[in-house]
Design a protein around this motif. Sequence first.
Motif, PDB file in Angstrom:
ATOM      1  N   LEU A  38      38.529  20.214  62.729  1.00  0.00           N
ATOM      2  CA  LEU A  38      38.305  20.544  64.136  1.00  0.00           C
ATOM      3  C   LEU A  38      37.630  21.912  64.268  1.00  0.00           C
ATOM      4  CD1 LEU A  38      41.647  19.335  65.763  1.00  0.00           C
ATOM      5  CD2 LEU A  38      39.378  18.288  65.969  1.00  0.00           C
ATOM      6  N   GLN A  39      38.096  22.890  63.501  1.00  0.00           N
ATOM      7  CA  GLN A  39      37.516  24.239  63.542  1.00  0.00           C
ATOM      8  C   GLN A  39      36.036  24.224  63.148  1.00  0.00           C
ATOM      9  OE1 GLN A  39      38.573  26.923  64.761  1.00  0.00           O
ATOM     10  NE2 GLN A  39      40.785  26.844  64.771  1.00  0.00           N
ATOM     11  N   GLU A  40      35.699  23.369  62.198  1.00  0.00           N
ATOM     12  CA  GLU A  40      34.316  23.271  61.715  1.00  0.00           C
ATOM     13  C   GLU A  40      33.468  22.357  62.610  1.00  0.00           C
ATOM     14  OE1 GLU A  40      32.715  24.765  59.237  1.00  0.00           O
ATOM     15  OE2 GLU A  40      34.357  25.739  58.172  1.00  0.00           O
ATOM     16  N   ASP A  41      34.081  21.768  63.639  1.00  0.00           N
ATOM     17  CA  ASP A  41      33.415  20.831  64.537  1.00  0.00           C
ATOM     18  C   ASP A  41      32.870  19.624  63.761  1.00  0.00           C
ATOM     19  OD1 ASP A  41      32.651  19.927  67.053  1.00  0.00           O
ATOM     20  OD2 ASP A  41      30.671  20.872  66.931  1.00  0.00           O
ATOM     21  N   LEU A  42      33.733  19.059  62.915  1.00  0.00           N
ATOM     22  CA  LEU A  42      33.370  17.921  62.081  1.00  0.00           C
ATOM     23  C   LEU A  42      34.302  16.757  62.359  1.00  0.00           C
ATOM     24  CD1 LEU A  42      32.968  19.866  58.731  1.00  0.00           C
ATOM     25  CD2 LEU A  42      31.108  18.861  60.063  1.00  0.00           C
ATOM     26  N   THR A  43      33.872  15.571  61.962  1.00  0.00           N
ATOM     27  CA  THR A  43      34.708  14.381  62.056  1.00  0.00           C
ATOM     28  C   THR A  43      35.175  13.994  60.658  1.00  0.00           C
ATOM     29  OG1 THR A  43      32.883  12.819  61.740  1.00  0.00           O
ATOM     30  CG2 THR A  43      33.335  13.551  64.013  1.00  0.00           C
ATOM     31  N   PHE A  44      36.157  13.109  60.623  1.00  0.00           N
ATOM     32  CA  PHE A  44      36.611  12.617  59.321  1.00  0.00           C
ATOM     33  C   PHE A  44      35.483  11.855  58.623  1.00  0.00           C
ATOM     34  CE2 PHE A  44      38.949   9.886  56.367  1.00  0.00           C
ATOM     35  CZ  PHE A  44      39.635  10.859  55.671  1.00  0.00           C
ATOM     36  N   GLU A  45      34.626  11.208  59.409  1.00  0.00           N
ATOM     37  CA  GLU A  45      33.496  10.477  58.823  1.00  0.00           C
ATOM     38  C   GLU A  45      32.540  11.440  58.103  1.00  0.00           C
ATOM     39  OE1 GLU A  45      34.679   9.942  61.928  1.00  0.00           O
ATOM     40  OE2 GLU A  45      35.587   7.992  61.495  1.00  0.00           O
ATOM     41  N   ASP A  46      32.346  12.637  58.670  1.00  0.00           N
ATOM     42  CA  ASP A  46      31.515  13.645  58.003  1.00  0.00           C
ATOM     43  C   ASP A  46      32.110  14.003  56.646  1.00  0.00           C
ATOM     44  OD1 ASP A  46      29.791  13.859  60.237  1.00  0.00           O
ATOM     45  OD2 ASP A  46      31.048  15.411  61.145  1.00  0.00           O
ATOM     46  N   ALA A  47      33.416  14.231  56.638  1.00  0.00           N
ATOM     47  CA  ALA A  47      34.091  14.582  55.390  1.00  0.00           C
ATOM     48  C   ALA A  47      34.043  13.419  54.405  1.00  0.00           C
ATOM     49  CB  ALA A  47      35.539  14.978  55.677  1.00  0.00           C
ATOM     50  N   TRP A  48      34.156  12.194  54.920  1.00  0.00           N
ATOM     51  CA  TRP A  48      34.135  10.998  54.061  1.00  0.00           C
ATOM     52  C   TRP A  48      32.830  10.922  53.272  1.00  0.00           C
ATOM     53  CZ3 TRP A  48      38.396   8.114  53.339  1.00  0.00           C
ATOM     54  CH2 TRP A  48      38.265   6.927  52.647  1.00  0.00           C
ATOM     55  N   VAL A  49      31.728  11.275  53.921  1.00  0.00           N
ATOM     56  CA  VAL A  49      30.430  11.273  53.233  1.00  0.00           C
ATOM     57  C   VAL A  49      30.466  12.220  52.035  1.00  0.00           C
ATOM     58  CG1 VAL A  49      27.997  11.926  53.464  1.00  0.00           C
ATOM     59  CG2 VAL A  49      29.102  10.573  55.250  1.00  0.00           C
ATOM     60  N   ARG A  72      37.916  20.812  43.868  1.00  0.00           N
ATOM     61  CA  ARG A  72      36.990  21.008  44.986  1.00  0.00           C
ATOM     62  C   ARG A  72      35.829  20.039  44.826  1.00  0.00           C
ATOM     63  NH1 ARG A  72      36.417  27.212  46.151  1.00  0.00           N
ATOM     64  NH2 ARG A  72      34.261  26.633  46.292  1.00  0.00           N
ATOM     65  N   VAL A  73      35.589  19.250  45.864  1.00  0.00           N
ATOM     66  CA  VAL A  73      34.420  18.385  45.885  1.00  0.00           C
ATOM     67  C   VAL A  73      33.458  19.001  46.902  1.00  0.00           C
ATOM     68  CG1 VAL A  73      35.405  16.765  47.568  1.00  0.00           C
ATOM     69  CG2 VAL A  73      33.560  16.006  46.087  1.00  0.00           C
ATOM     70  N   GLU A  74      32.183  19.076  46.538  1.00  0.00           N
ATOM     71  CA  GLU A  74      31.198  19.778  47.354  1.00  0.00           C
ATOM     72  C   GLU A  74      29.997  18.897  47.622  1.00  0.00           C
ATOM     73  OE1 GLU A  74      30.158  23.599  45.687  1.00  0.00           O
ATOM     74  OE2 GLU A  74      32.134  23.807  44.769  1.00  0.00           O
ATOM     75  N   GLY A  75      29.419  19.059  48.809  1.00  0.00           N
ATOM     76  CA  GLY A  75      28.212  18.323  49.149  1.00  0.00           C
ATOM     77  C   GLY A  75      27.860  18.501  50.615  1.00  0.00           C
ATOM     78  N   HIS A  76      26.741  17.914  50.997  1.00  0.00           N
ATOM     79  CA  HIS A  76      26.255  18.009  52.375  1.00  0.00           C
ATOM     80  C   HIS A  76      26.784  16.860  53.216  1.00  0.00           C
ATOM     81  CE1 HIS A  76      23.217  20.593  50.403  1.00  0.00           C
ATOM     82  NE2 HIS A  76      23.293  21.246  51.548  1.00  0.00           N
ATOM     83  N   GLU A  77      27.222  17.195  54.432  1.00  0.00           N
ATOM     84  CA  GLU A  77      27.595  16.164  55.394  1.00  0.00           C
ATOM     85  C   GLU A  77      26.321  15.760  56.130  1.00  0.00           C
ATOM     86  OE1 GLU A  77      27.882  16.749  59.051  1.00  0.00           O
ATOM     87  OE2 GLU A  77      26.859  18.607  58.701  1.00  0.00           O
ATOM     88  N   PRO A  78      26.349  14.659  56.889  1.00  0.00           N
ATOM     89  CA  PRO A  78      25.125  14.146  57.513  1.00  0.00           C
ATOM     90  C   PRO A  78      24.358  15.148  58.384  1.00  0.00           C
ATOM     91  CG  PRO A  78      26.840  12.498  57.654  1.00  0.00           C
ATOM     92  CD  PRO A  78      27.482  13.744  57.117  1.00  0.00           C
ATOM     93  N   GLY A  79      25.042  16.083  59.010  1.00  0.00           N
ATOM     94  CA  GLY A  79      24.373  17.067  59.860  1.00  0.00           C
ATOM     95  C   GLY A  79      23.759  18.230  59.098  1.00  0.00           C
ATOM     96  N   GLY A  80      23.943  18.270  57.776  1.00  0.00           N
ATOM     97  CA  GLY A  80      23.329  19.309  56.959  1.00  0.00           C
ATOM     98  C   GLY A  80      24.255  20.414  56.498  1.00  0.00           C
TER      99      GLY A  80
END
Length: 110
Positions: A38-49, A72-80
């Motif tokens: 919520l703080q990062e303004d993300l959805t669970f779907e963003d994290a799922w990616v 730690r798993v790292e990567g880009h969510e759909p919004g960049g």
Amino acid sequence: MERRTIVNTVLEAQDLLRFCLQGGGEIVPGRHFRDELLQEDLTFEDAWVVLKSGRVLDPPEPDIKTGEWKYRVEGHEPGGKYLVIVFSFKSVSRAFLITVFSVAAKARDE
């Protein structure tokens, strides 16, 4: 307190995380993880990616509170946004999501 790891390498951790994601186990989002989404303004779907396509790059670190190993798993969510998701394995088939945060220096423009 004995500390042990369920997996020995970053590749094994990544593979086991994918196994949990594909239905062979379960993914449990902790309260702090949900709050930080919520703080990062993300959805669970963003994290799922990121969970599905990201990479575990570093060896695990011990969690001084629980005695478990944190990955730690790292990567880009759909919004960049470049995300880091910290998780542990409660068992071989149960990944617990501890927290999530973005790294502005690694964000990409979409």
